[in-house]
Scaffold this motif. Structure first.
Motif, mmCIF file in Angstrom:
data_model
loop_
_atom_site.group_PDB
_atom_site.id
_atom_site.type_symbol
_atom_site.label_atom_id
_atom_site.label_comp_id
_atom_site.label_asym_id
_atom_site.label_seq_id
_atom_site.Cartn_x
_atom_site.Cartn_y
_atom_site.Cartn_z
ATOM 1 N N ARG A 149 45.659 51.090 74.564
ATOM 2 C CA ARG A 149 46.028 50.608 75.905
ATOM 3 C C ARG A 149 47.130 49.538 75.821
ATOM 4 O O ARG A 149 48.121 49.591 76.553
ATOM 5 C CB ARG A 149 44.800 50.040 76.626
ATOM 6 C CG ARG A 149 45.076 49.589 78.059
ATOM 7 C CD ARG A 149 43.889 48.869 78.661
ATOM 8 N NE ARG A 149 43.580 47.622 77.984
ATOM 9 C CZ ARG A 149 44.256 46.484 78.155
ATOM 10 N NH1 ARG A 149 45.293 46.443 78.958
ATOM 11 N NH2 ARG A 149 43.899 45.388 77.518
ATOM 12 N N ILE A 150 46.982 48.595 74.895
ATOM 13 C CA ILE A 150 47.976 47.529 74.763
ATOM 14 C C ILE A 150 49.307 48.092 74.284
ATOM 15 O O ILE A 150 50.376 47.678 74.748
ATOM 16 C CB ILE A 150 47.455 46.421 73.827
ATOM 17 C CG1 ILE A 150 46.328 45.662 74.524
ATOM 18 C CG2 ILE A 150 48.570 45.468 73.432
ATOM 19 C CD1 ILE A 150 45.663 44.605 73.690
ATOM 20 N N THR A 151 49.264 49.065 73.373
ATOM 21 C CA THR A 151 50.503 49.697 72.906
ATOM 22 C C THR A 151 51.217 50.384 74.058
ATOM 23 O O THR A 151 52.439 50.281 74.200
ATOM 24 C CB THR A 151 50.206 50.698 71.775
ATOM 25 O OG1 THR A 151 49.502 50.021 70.733
ATOM 26 C CG2 THR A 151 51.477 51.303 71.217
ATOM 27 N N ALA A 152 50.460 51.074 74.907
ATOM 28 C CA ALA A 152 51.054 51.735 76.072
ATOM 29 C C ALA A 152 51.659 50.704 77.031
ATOM 30 O O ALA A 152 52.741 50.927 77.599
ATOM 31 C CB ALA A 152 50.012 52.583 76.781
ATOM 32 N N GLU B 91 52.707 37.884 73.406
ATOM 33 C CA GLU B 91 51.257 37.770 73.584
ATOM 34 C C GLU B 91 50.568 39.101 73.309
ATOM 35 O O GLU B 91 49.533 39.147 72.631
ATOM 36 C CB GLU B 91 50.929 37.296 74.999
ATOM 37 C CG GLU B 91 51.328 35.863 75.270
ATOM 38 C CD GLU B 91 51.198 35.486 76.734
ATOM 39 O OE1 GLU B 91 50.822 36.350 77.560
ATOM 40 O OE2 GLU B 91 51.481 34.316 77.057
ATOM 41 N N LYS B 92 51.137 40.169 73.827
ATOM 42 C CA LYS B 92 50.538 41.499 73.627
ATOM 43 C C LYS B 92 50.580 41.903 72.158
ATOM 44 O O LYS B 92 49.637 42.510 71.648
ATOM 45 C CB LYS B 92 51.260 42.553 74.474
ATOM 46 C CG LYS B 92 51.150 42.354 75.961
ATOM 47 C CD LYS B 92 49.793 42.730 76.457
ATOM 48 C CE LYS B 92 49.753 42.585 77.970
ATOM 49 N NZ LYS B 92 48.402 42.752 78.473
ATOM 50 N N LEU B 93 51.666 41.580 71.466
ATOM 51 C CA LEU B 93 51.753 41.910 70.042
ATOM 52 C C LEU B 93 50.710 41.138 69.235
ATOM 53 O O LEU B 93 50.134 41.675 68.284
ATOM 54 C CB LEU B 93 53.157 41.635 69.511
ATOM 55 C CG LEU B 93 54.232 42.628 69.926
ATOM 56 C CD1 LEU B 93 55.607 42.151 69.465
ATOM 57 C CD2 LEU B 93 53.945 44.017 69.385
ATOM 58 N N ASN B 94 50.450 39.889 69.621
ATOM 59 C CA ASN B 94 49.419 39.108 68.937
ATOM 60 C C ASN B 94 48.031 39.700 69.186
ATOM 61 O O ASN B 94 47.218 39.789 68.258
ATOM 62 C CB ASN B 94 49.464 37.649 69.377
ATOM 63 C CG ASN B 94 50.681 36.928 68.841
ATOM 64 O OD1 ASN B 94 51.237 37.308 67.815
ATOM 65 N ND2 ASN B 94 51.115 35.896 69.545
ATOM 66 N N GLU B 95 47.755 40.096 70.434
ATOM 67 C CA GLU B 95 46.477 40.744 70.750
ATOM 68 C C GLU B 95 46.328 42.038 69.943
ATOM 69 O O GLU B 95 45.260 42.322 69.396
ATOM 70 C CB GLU B 95 46.397 41.096 72.239
ATOM 71 C CG GLU B 95 46.212 39.948 73.173
ATOM 72 C CD GLU B 95 46.188 40.408 74.627
ATOM 73 O OE1 GLU B 95 45.643 41.493 74.905
ATOM 74 O OE2 GLU B 95 46.742 39.686 75.466
ATOM 75 N N ARG B 96 47.399 42.773 69.878
ATOM 76 C CA ARG B 96 47.400 44.055 69.175
ATOM 77 C C ARG B 96 47.144 43.859 67.682
ATOM 78 O O ARG B 96 46.425 44.630 67.049
ATOM 79 C CB ARG B 96 48.750 44.727 69.422
ATOM 80 C CG ARG B 96 48.859 46.136 69.044
ATOM 81 C CD ARG B 96 50.195 46.657 69.617
ATOM 82 N NE ARG B 96 50.524 47.902 68.990
ATOM 83 C CZ ARG B 96 51.317 48.035 67.930
ATOM 84 N NH1 ARG B 96 51.877 46.987 67.402
ATOM 85 N NH2 ARG B 96 51.545 49.216 67.412
ATOM 86 N N GLU B 97 47.710 42.802 67.117
ATOM 87 C CA GLU B 97 47.494 42.509 65.706
ATOM 88 C C GLU B 97 46.023 42.192 65.422
ATOM 89 O O GLU B 97 45.465 42.643 64.419
ATOM 90 C CB GLU B 97 48.374 41.337 65.290
ATOM 91 C CG GLU B 97 48.304 41.015 63.821
ATOM 92 C CD GLU B 97 49.223 39.877 63.436
ATOM 93 O OE1 GLU B 97 49.089 39.409 62.296
ATOM 94 O OE2 GLU B 97 50.062 39.466 64.249
ATOM 95 N N GLU B 98 45.398 41.432 66.317
ATOM 96 C CA GLU B 98 43.980 41.119 66.151
ATOM 97 C C GLU B 98 43.126 42.383 66.254
ATOM 98 O O GLU B 98 42.145 42.539 65.527
ATOM 99 C CB GLU B 98 43.537 40.088 67.190
ATOM 100 C CG GLU B 98 44.145 38.729 67.009
ATOM 101 C CD GLU B 98 43.798 38.095 65.674
ATOM 102 O OE1 GLU B 98 42.633 38.202 65.230
ATOM 103 O OE2 GLU B 98 44.696 37.498 65.053
ATOM 104 N N LEU B 99 43.492 43.273 67.152
ATOM 105 C CA LEU B 99 42.735 44.520 67.302
ATOM 106 C C LEU B 99 42.891 45.418 66.082
ATOM 107 O O LEU B 99 41.954 46.137 65.713
ATOM 108 C CB LEU B 99 43.184 45.267 68.565
ATOM 109 C CG LEU B 99 42.726 44.640 69.876
ATOM 110 C CD1 LEU B 99 43.406 45.314 71.054
ATOM 111 C CD2 LEU B 99 41.217 44.756 70.015
#
Length: 115
Positions: free
Chosen positions: A9-12, A35-43
């Protein structure tokens, strides 16, 4: 929510942000992307096997989205680099108008050795 689904979802969302450049200004968009890239890295760290067949299919789709995302991020990086180069060029030209004699070379002056 399952980490793989959230990652997808975040990638989209990132792809949508990078595709749609006109809705918000670049600075705000870059903050959101960071911010989204940081969230994505944690996921990415939270995604652990074993995977079901649905998870494997979602993973394959995520890999395809990652390739598109990397291409769009590279375009954004190139755009920023081009803007920085243009800004440096304008600054150099503008300083030439302010002090036109600053860039004159001092070679070729005649020095008299007699006193």
């Amino acid at each position: 929510m399952h980490p793989l689904k959230e990652y997808f979802r975040i990638t989209a969302e990132l792809i949508h942000l990078l595709d749609d450049r006109n809705t918000i200004d670049r600075d705000k968009r870059l903050v959101i992307i960071d911010e989204k890239l940081n969230e994505r890295e944690e996921l990415m760290k939270a995604i652990q096997p074993p995977f079901s067949e649905a998870d494997e299919e979602l993973g394959k789709q995520s890999v395809l989205l990652d390739k598109k995302l990397m291409m769009l991020l590279q375009k954004e990086k190139n755009s920023i680099q081009q803007d920085l180069a243009n800004t440096k060029k304008k600054k150099k030209v503008q300083s030439g108008y302010i002090n036109p004699y600053a860039s004159l070379q001092t070679d070729g002056y005649f020095y008299d050795k007699k006193k």
